[in-house]
Design a protein around this motif. Structure first.
Motif, PDB file in Angstrom:
ATOM      1  N   LEU A   1       0.829  -1.200   0.000  1.00  0.00           N
ATOM      2  CA  LEU A   1       0.000   0.000   0.000  1.00  0.00           C
ATOM      3  C   LEU A   1       0.866   1.254   0.000  1.00  0.00           C
ATOM      4  CD1 LEU A   1      -2.730   1.474   0.250  1.00  0.00           C
ATOM      5  CD2 LEU A   1      -2.533   1.219   2.735  1.00  0.00           C
ATOM      6  N   ALA A   2       1.882   1.270   0.850  1.00  0.00           N
ATOM      7  CA  ALA A   2       2.778   2.430   0.894  1.00  0.00           C
ATOM      8  C   ALA A   2       3.512   2.597  -0.427  1.00  0.00           C
ATOM      9  CB  ALA A   2       3.774   2.278   2.044  1.00  0.00           C
ATOM     10  N   GLY A   3       3.978   1.483  -1.005  1.00  0.00           N
ATOM     11  CA  GLY A   3       4.684   1.550  -2.279  1.00  0.00           C
ATOM     12  C   GLY A   3       3.785   1.957  -3.424  1.00  0.00           C
ATOM     13  N   SER A   4       2.477   1.673  -3.306  1.00  0.00           N
ATOM     14  CA  SER A   4       1.552   2.028  -4.381  1.00  0.00           C
ATOM     15  C   SER A   4       1.456   3.535  -4.586  1.00  0.00           C
ATOM     16  CB  SER A   4       0.159   1.459  -4.092  1.00  0.00           C
ATOM     17  OG  SER A   4      -0.445   2.113  -2.979  1.00  0.00           O
ATOM     18  N   ALA A   5       1.885   4.302  -3.594  1.00  0.00           N
ATOM     19  CA  ALA A   5       1.899   5.755  -3.751  1.00  0.00           C
ATOM     20  C   ALA A   5       2.836   6.168  -4.879  1.00  0.00           C
ATOM     21  CB  ALA A   5       2.309   6.431  -2.443  1.00  0.00           C
ATOM     22  N   LEU A   6       3.886   5.375  -5.122  1.00  0.00           N
ATOM     23  CA  LEU A   6       4.776   5.647  -6.248  1.00  0.00           C
ATOM     24  C   LEU A   6       4.019   5.542  -7.564  1.00  0.00           C
ATOM     25  CD1 LEU A   6       7.833   3.558  -5.032  1.00  0.00           C
ATOM     26  CD2 LEU A   6       7.797   6.042  -5.286  1.00  0.00           C
ATOM     27  N   LEU A   7       3.174   4.513  -7.669  1.00  0.00           N
ATOM     28  CA  LEU A   7       2.359   4.353  -8.876  1.00  0.00           C
ATOM     29  C   LEU A   7       1.334   5.466  -8.990  1.00  0.00           C
ATOM     30  CD1 LEU A   7       1.587   0.531  -9.236  1.00  0.00           C
ATOM     31  CD2 LEU A   7       2.608   2.031 -10.939  1.00  0.00           C
TER      32      LEU A   7
ATOM     33  N   LEU B   1       4.789  -6.476  13.928  1.00  0.00           N
ATOM     34  CA  LEU B   1       5.169  -7.585  14.796  1.00  0.00           C
ATOM     35  C   LEU B   1       4.715  -7.405  16.231  1.00  0.00           C
ATOM     36  CD1 LEU B   1       8.813  -8.430  13.644  1.00  0.00           C
ATOM     37  CD2 LEU B   1       6.718  -9.723  13.208  1.00  0.00           C
ATOM     38  N   GLY B   2       4.553  -6.151  16.657  1.00  0.00           N
ATOM     39  CA  GLY B   2       4.166  -5.912  18.040  1.00  0.00           C
ATOM     40  C   GLY B   2       2.760  -6.355  18.382  1.00  0.00           C
ATOM     41  N   GLY B   3       1.948  -6.657  17.389  1.00  0.00           N
ATOM     42  CA  GLY B   3       0.584  -7.095  17.648  1.00  0.00           C
ATOM     43  C   GLY B   3      -0.424  -5.969  17.718  1.00  0.00           C
ATOM     44  N   GLY B   4       0.052  -4.730  17.650  1.00  0.00           N
ATOM     45  CA  GLY B   4      -0.865  -3.604  17.738  1.00  0.00           C
ATOM     46  C   GLY B   4      -1.256  -3.041  16.386  1.00  0.00           C
ATOM     47  N   GLY B   5      -0.903  -3.737  15.321  1.00  0.00           N
ATOM     48  CA  GLY B   5      -1.229  -3.239  13.993  1.00  0.00           C
ATOM     49  C   GLY B   5      -0.115  -2.365  13.456  1.00  0.00           C
ATOM     50  N   VAL B   6      -0.269  -1.933  12.222  1.00  0.00           N
ATOM     51  CA  VAL B   6       0.756  -1.138  11.566  1.00  0.00           C
ATOM     52  C   VAL B   6       0.883   0.229  12.222  1.00  0.00           C
ATOM     53  CG1 VAL B   6      -0.800  -0.083   9.875  1.00  0.00           C
ATOM     54  CG2 VAL B   6       1.601  -0.460   9.276  1.00  0.00           C
ATOM     55  N   GLY B   7       2.104   0.801  12.189  1.00  0.00           N
ATOM     56  CA  GLY B   7       2.302   2.159  12.697  1.00  0.00           C
ATOM     57  C   GLY B   7       1.673   3.153  11.732  1.00  0.00           C
ATOM     58  N   VAL B   8       0.547   3.726  12.112  1.00  0.00           N
ATOM     59  CA  VAL B   8      -0.225   4.583  11.206  1.00  0.00           C
ATOM     60  C   VAL B   8       0.579   5.795  10.769  1.00  0.00           C
ATOM     61  CG1 VAL B   8      -2.309   5.991  10.973  1.00  0.00           C
ATOM     62  CG2 VAL B   8      -2.407   3.816  12.193  1.00  0.00           C
ATOM     63  N   THR B   9       1.306   6.403  11.693  1.00  0.00           N
ATOM     64  CA  THR B   9       2.074   7.591  11.355  1.00  0.00           C
ATOM     65  C   THR B   9       3.176   7.271  10.349  1.00  0.00           C
ATOM     66  OG1 THR B   9       1.680   8.393  13.603  1.00  0.00           O
ATOM     67  CG2 THR B   9       3.319   9.556  12.303  1.00  0.00           C
ATOM     68  N   VAL B  10       3.860   6.154  10.561  1.00  0.00           N
ATOM     69  CA  VAL B  10       4.918   5.764   9.631  1.00  0.00           C
ATOM     70  C   VAL B  10       4.315   5.453   8.261  1.00  0.00           C
ATOM     71  CG1 VAL B  10       6.758   4.101   9.169  1.00  0.00           C
ATOM     72  CG2 VAL B  10       6.331   4.868  11.505  1.00  0.00           C
ATOM     73  N   LEU B  11       3.196   4.751   8.241  1.00  0.00           N
ATOM     74  CA  LEU B  11       2.533   4.426   6.979  1.00  0.00           C
ATOM     75  C   LEU B  11       2.155   5.690   6.219  1.00  0.00           C
ATOM     76  CD1 LEU B  11       1.196   2.379   5.035  1.00  0.00           C
ATOM     77  CD2 LEU B  11      -0.862   2.542   6.460  1.00  0.00           C
ATOM     78  N   ALA B  12       1.547   6.653   6.933  1.00  0.00           N
ATOM     79  CA  ALA B  12       1.154   7.909   6.289  1.00  0.00           C
ATOM     80  C   ALA B  12       2.366   8.676   5.784  1.00  0.00           C
ATOM     81  CB  ALA B  12       0.358   8.776   7.275  1.00  0.00           C
ATOM     82  N   ALA B  13       3.429   8.663   6.569  1.00  0.00           N
ATOM     83  CA  ALA B  13       4.642   9.392   6.182  1.00  0.00           C
ATOM     84  C   ALA B  13       5.244   8.807   4.911  1.00  0.00           C
ATOM     85  CB  ALA B  13       5.660   9.344   7.317  1.00  0.00           C
TER      86      ALA B  13
ATOM     87  N   GLY C   1       7.992  16.864   6.645  1.00  0.00           N
ATOM     88  CA  GLY C   1       7.580  17.083   8.034  1.00  0.00           C
ATOM     89  C   GLY C   1       6.956  15.849   8.650  1.00  0.00           C
ATOM     90  N   VAL C   2       6.142  15.144   7.866  1.00  0.00           N
ATOM     91  CA  VAL C   2       5.508  13.914   8.347  1.00  0.00           C
ATOM     92  C   VAL C   2       6.569  12.863   8.672  1.00  0.00           C
ATOM     93  CG1 VAL C   2       3.955  12.025   7.729  1.00  0.00           C
ATOM     94  CG2 VAL C   2       3.357  14.361   7.103  1.00  0.00           C
ATOM     95  N   LEU C   3       7.557  12.736   7.793  1.00  0.00           N
ATOM     96  CA  LEU C   3       8.618  11.749   8.014  1.00  0.00           C
ATOM     97  C   LEU C   3       9.437  12.062   9.262  1.00  0.00           C
ATOM     98  CD1 LEU C   3      10.010  11.051   4.430  1.00  0.00           C
ATOM     99  CD2 LEU C   3       8.978   9.384   5.973  1.00  0.00           C
ATOM    100  N   VAL C   4       9.778  13.331   9.462  1.00  0.00           N
ATOM    101  CA  VAL C   4      10.561  13.711  10.641  1.00  0.00           C
ATOM    102  C   VAL C   4       9.793  13.381  11.920  1.00  0.00           C
ATOM    103  CG1 VAL C   4      11.532  15.650  11.922  1.00  0.00           C
ATOM    104  CG2 VAL C   4      11.907  15.478   9.461  1.00  0.00           C
ATOM    105  N   SER C   5       8.496  13.683  11.924  1.00  0.00           N
ATOM    106  CA  SER C   5       7.671  13.376  13.094  1.00  0.00           C
ATOM    107  C   SER C   5       7.610  11.879  13.344  1.00  0.00           C
ATOM    108  CB  SER C   5       6.253  13.933  12.890  1.00  0.00           C
ATOM    109  OG  SER C   5       5.438  13.642  14.010  1.00  0.00           O
ATOM    110  N   ALA C   6       7.420  11.112  12.276  1.00  0.00           N
ATOM    111  CA  ALA C   6       7.304   9.665  12.424  1.00  0.00           C
ATOM    112  C   ALA C   6       8.593   9.045  12.952  1.00  0.00           C
ATOM    113  CB  ALA C   6       6.921   9.035  11.091  1.00  0.00           C
ATOM    114  N   LEU C   7       9.728   9.469  12.404  1.00  0.00           N
ATOM    115  CA  LEU C   7      10.975   8.847  12.838  1.00  0.00           C
ATOM    116  C   LEU C   7      11.362   9.288  14.248  1.00  0.00           C
ATOM    117  CD1 LEU C   7      13.811  10.782  12.622  1.00  0.00           C
ATOM    118  CD2 LEU C   7      13.157  10.705  10.221  1.00  0.00           C
ATOM    119  N   ALA C   8      10.951  10.505  14.634  1.00  0.00           N
ATOM    120  CA  ALA C   8      11.290  10.995  15.968  1.00  0.00           C
ATOM    121  C   ALA C   8      10.444  10.335  17.053  1.00  0.00           C
ATOM    122  CB  ALA C   8      11.120  12.511  16.027  1.00  0.00           C
ATOM    123  N   PHE C   9       9.134  10.249  16.820  1.00  0.00           N
ATOM    124  CA  PHE C   9       8.226   9.799  17.870  1.00  0.00           C
ATOM    125  C   PHE C   9       7.896   8.312  17.807  1.00  0.00           C
ATOM    126  CE2 PHE C   9       7.259  14.370  17.532  1.00  0.00           C
ATOM    127  CZ  PHE C   9       7.543  14.732  18.830  1.00  0.00           C
TER     128      PHE C   9
END
Length: 250
Positions: free
Chosen positions: A13-19, A133-145, A44-52
């Motif tokens: 899904l994240a890679g499909s943004a390239l398409l 892997l943590g069982g809590g689902g995908v990291g939404v912020t990282v996915l959006a970034a 800005g989204v990426l910086v927030s995701a990697l920081a937090f």
């Protein structure tokens, strides 16, 4: 659904943004300022995701020393690889400024463009796979970034290759392949590292985070500034705040 399959689908899904970006660049005349604005917001989204999410999680599970070393290794790896690729024509893969690659540059750099996109996308996709892997689902912020930052890359590169006379089959074949590779990286990251020590996952996460931050500083913000100028900082700040808000509400 198995965890590794879920991870692969999120990576795809994240890679499909390239398409999605490539389709926009192929069929529509998107103003360069709009592309630059999306790039600044994505930075800005990426910086927030990697920081937090990335660095913070890596430090809590692997410790400060391991996180710091991994972070620096990731940044150095990106800088070295990016410099090598730029000498082979990949310096234009995210270009949003006034310069566009010549026909010779664009035609001769297809492989370098693909490798450059993979250089950005593989670490991001692995992190997506690890987040499941943590069982809590995908990291939404990282996915959006990752999704947002991929759009201007596909858009600007597809537009340049179209001007160089590349066929639609070639352009969309390249980006579809990269999208599939991103999905595969997320899948393998989840599958191979399931059950791995927390410190190992922390180091890998920190390496990816360092590479992503280097990419933001070396590529996204400078090239966005060429078109958005004094608004670059504001747009990037809005992207950071948006991702921070999503992360806190998630």
């Amino acid at each position: 659904m198995t965890v590794w399959l879920e991870a692969g689908l999120w990576g795809l899904l994240a890679g499909s943004a390239l398409l999605l970006g490539a389709a926009a660049g192929w069929w529509f005349a998107i103003p360069p300022a709009v592309v630059a604005g999306v790039m600044a917001f994505g930075a800005g989204v990426l910086v927030s995701a990697l920081a937090f999410e990335l660095v913070d999680e890596a430090e809590r599970t692997g410790g400060l020393l391991a996180t710091s070393l991994g972070f620096l290794v990731g940044a150095c790896a990106y800088v070295v690889a990016n410099e090598l690729l730029s000498r082979r024509g990949a310096r234009h893969r995210k270009r949003s400024g006034p310069h566009q690659p010549s026909e010779h540059e664009a035609k001769g750099s297809g492989a370098a463009i693909a490798i450059g996109a993979l250089l950005d996308g593989i670490p991001e996709s692995v992190v997506l796979g690890l987040s499941v892997l943590g069982g809590g689902g995908v990291g939404v912020t990282v996915l959006a970034a990752v999704f947002i930052s991929n759009i201007p890359e596909g858009l600007s590169s597809a537009a340049g290759m179209k001007r160089a006379g590349r066929s639609a089959g070639y352009v969309f074949g390249v980006w579809a392949g990269i999208a599939l590779a991103c999905g595969g990286a997320a899948l393998l990251g989840s599958l191979l590292l399931d059950g791995a020590p927390a410190a190992t996952i922390a180091v890998i996460t920190a390496v990816a985070a360092g590479g992503i931050l280097a990419m933001v500083a070396d590529t996204m913000i400078p090239e966005a500034f060429q078109r958005t100028h004094v608004l670059t900082g504001l747009i990037t700040t809005v992207g950071f705040l948006t991702a921070f808000t999503v992360q806190r509400w998630g």
